[in-house]
Write a protein that holds these residues in place. Structure first.
Motif, short mmCIF file in Angstrom:
data_model
loop_
_atom_site.label_atom_id
_atom_site.label_comp_id
_atom_site.label_asym_id
_atom_site.label_seq_id
_atom_site.Cartn_x
_atom_site.Cartn_y
_atom_site.Cartn_z
N ARG A 138 -8.56 -10.05 4.80
CA ARG A 138 -7.73 -9.76 5.98
C ARG A 138 -8.40 -8.78 6.94
O ARG A 138 -8.14 -8.82 8.15
CB ARG A 138 -6.38 -9.17 5.55
N PHE A 139 -9.25 -7.90 6.38
CA PHE A 139 -9.85 -6.86 7.21
C PHE A 139 -10.86 -7.47 8.19
O PHE A 139 -11.74 -8.24 7.80
CB PHE A 139 -10.53 -5.79 6.34
N GLU A 157 -6.10 5.04 -6.56
CA GLU A 157 -6.84 4.01 -7.29
C GLU A 157 -6.24 2.62 -7.03
O GLU A 157 -6.96 1.63 -6.86
CB GLU A 157 -6.83 4.31 -8.79
N GLU A 158 -4.91 2.56 -7.00
CA GLU A 158 -4.25 1.28 -6.72
C GLU A 158 -4.54 0.82 -5.29
O GLU A 158 -4.70 -0.38 -5.04
CB GLU A 158 -2.75 1.41 -6.96
N SER A 167 -9.32 -4.25 -2.10
CA SER A 167 -10.24 -5.30 -2.56
C SER A 167 -9.53 -6.65 -2.63
O SER A 167 -10.08 -7.68 -2.23
CB SER A 167 -10.79 -4.91 -3.93
N ASP A 168 -8.29 -6.63 -3.11
CA ASP A 168 -7.52 -7.88 -3.22
C ASP A 168 -7.29 -8.53 -1.86
O ASP A 168 -7.20 -9.76 -1.76
CB ASP A 168 -6.16 -7.61 -3.88
N PHE A 214 0.81 -1.22 0.00
CA PHE A 214 0.00 0.00 0.00
C PHE A 214 0.85 1.27 0.00
O PHE A 214 0.31 2.37 -0.19
CB PHE A 214 -0.93 0.02 1.22
N ALA A 215 2.13 1.15 0.23
CA ALA A 215 2.99 2.33 0.34
C ALA A 215 3.40 2.82 -1.04
O ALA A 215 3.82 2.04 -1.90
CB ALA A 215 4.23 2.00 1.17
N GLY A 216 3.28 4.13 -1.26
CA GLY A 216 3.79 4.74 -2.47
C GLY A 216 3.02 4.45 -3.74
O GLY A 216 3.56 4.62 -4.83
#
Length: 229
Positions: free
Chosen positions: A199-200, A187-188, A194-195, A181-183
């Motif tokens: 885990r959440f 949108e990514e 979603s991918d 998630f860094a950088g």
């Protein structure tokens, strides 16, 4: 190529009011810790002991409420990422614990789970951060368990995993959970969230933070009302 102008800090007023003053945020924070407690107990029960297990938690807006300095910066027309204001807050500020934090971390401690406080607070203020966490009565606040800004968080988590199995990650921004998630673009981030949806609420517990994040400079998408006929 010049960067687009940043939004004025005053535009965050409603977000800071929500984060600091709403009962809903306090309810969400309690809900996060209630869920984390269920996951913690289940993981320890499955392992038979807390030995060898770890909880990795961010600090700011996950354990500590820093909304006072957010409001301070906004009233001065400053962005919160103005380092000098934030560094002074790390040294001299008086944050308080989020509801549920004390009970959760003391339970982890009693169950024998190792706690790592992984934050992008400044290393130069490490003694002040340790003093703040200790003043607020949190357990296991030792220098080798308070891992501050330096290597990316992914590397700090990997260091924890050399000797522990991480059973829970707690944080308020997505890079608190995984280096992917860094950088990356907003949108990514949406696609990656979603991918990793499974885990959440399991081993990733996300705390609400309406006042600070990588989305702050994104443009709003207003409704285009139909024109009168």
């Amino acid at each position: 190529m010049t960067s687009p102008p940043r939004h004025h800090p005053s535009e965050r007023a409603i977000a800071i009011r929500y984060q600091q003053l709403s009962a809903e945020v306090k309810a969400l924070q309690r809900q996060c810790y209630a869920l984390a407690t269920l996951r913690l107990r289940a993981a320890v029960d499955a392992n038979g002991t807390g030995r060898g297990l770890a909880v990795v938690s961010d600090i700011d807006e996950t354990i500590l409420d820093n909304t006072a300095v957010m409001a301070h910066a906004m009233t001065l027309g400053e962005h919160l990422d103005g380092f000098e204001t934030w560094k002074m807050w790390e040294r001299e500020g008086t944050p308080h614990l989020l509801p549920g934090a004390s009970d959760f971390f003391h339970l982890a401690d009693r169950l024998g789970v190792t706690i790592f406080y992984v934050s992008d607070r400044f290393e130069e203020n490490k003694l002040a951060t340790i003093a703040t966490l200790s003043r607020l009565g949190l357990p296991q606040v030792h220098a080798d368990q308070v891992l501050l800004f330096g290597p990316p968080k992914a590397e700090r988590r990997a260091a924890v995993e050399r000797d522990h199995r991480i059973i829970l990650h707690l944080g308020d921004t997505l890079h608190d959970f995984h280096g992917c998630f860094a950088g990356v673009t907003l949108e990514e981030q949406h696609q990656l969230a979603s991918d990793h949806a499974d885990r959440f609420g399991e081993d990733w517990i996300v705390f609400p933070n309406a006042a600070h994040g990588t989305w702050m400079e994104a443009e709003l998408r207003p409704w285009e009302a139909p024109k009168p006929r």
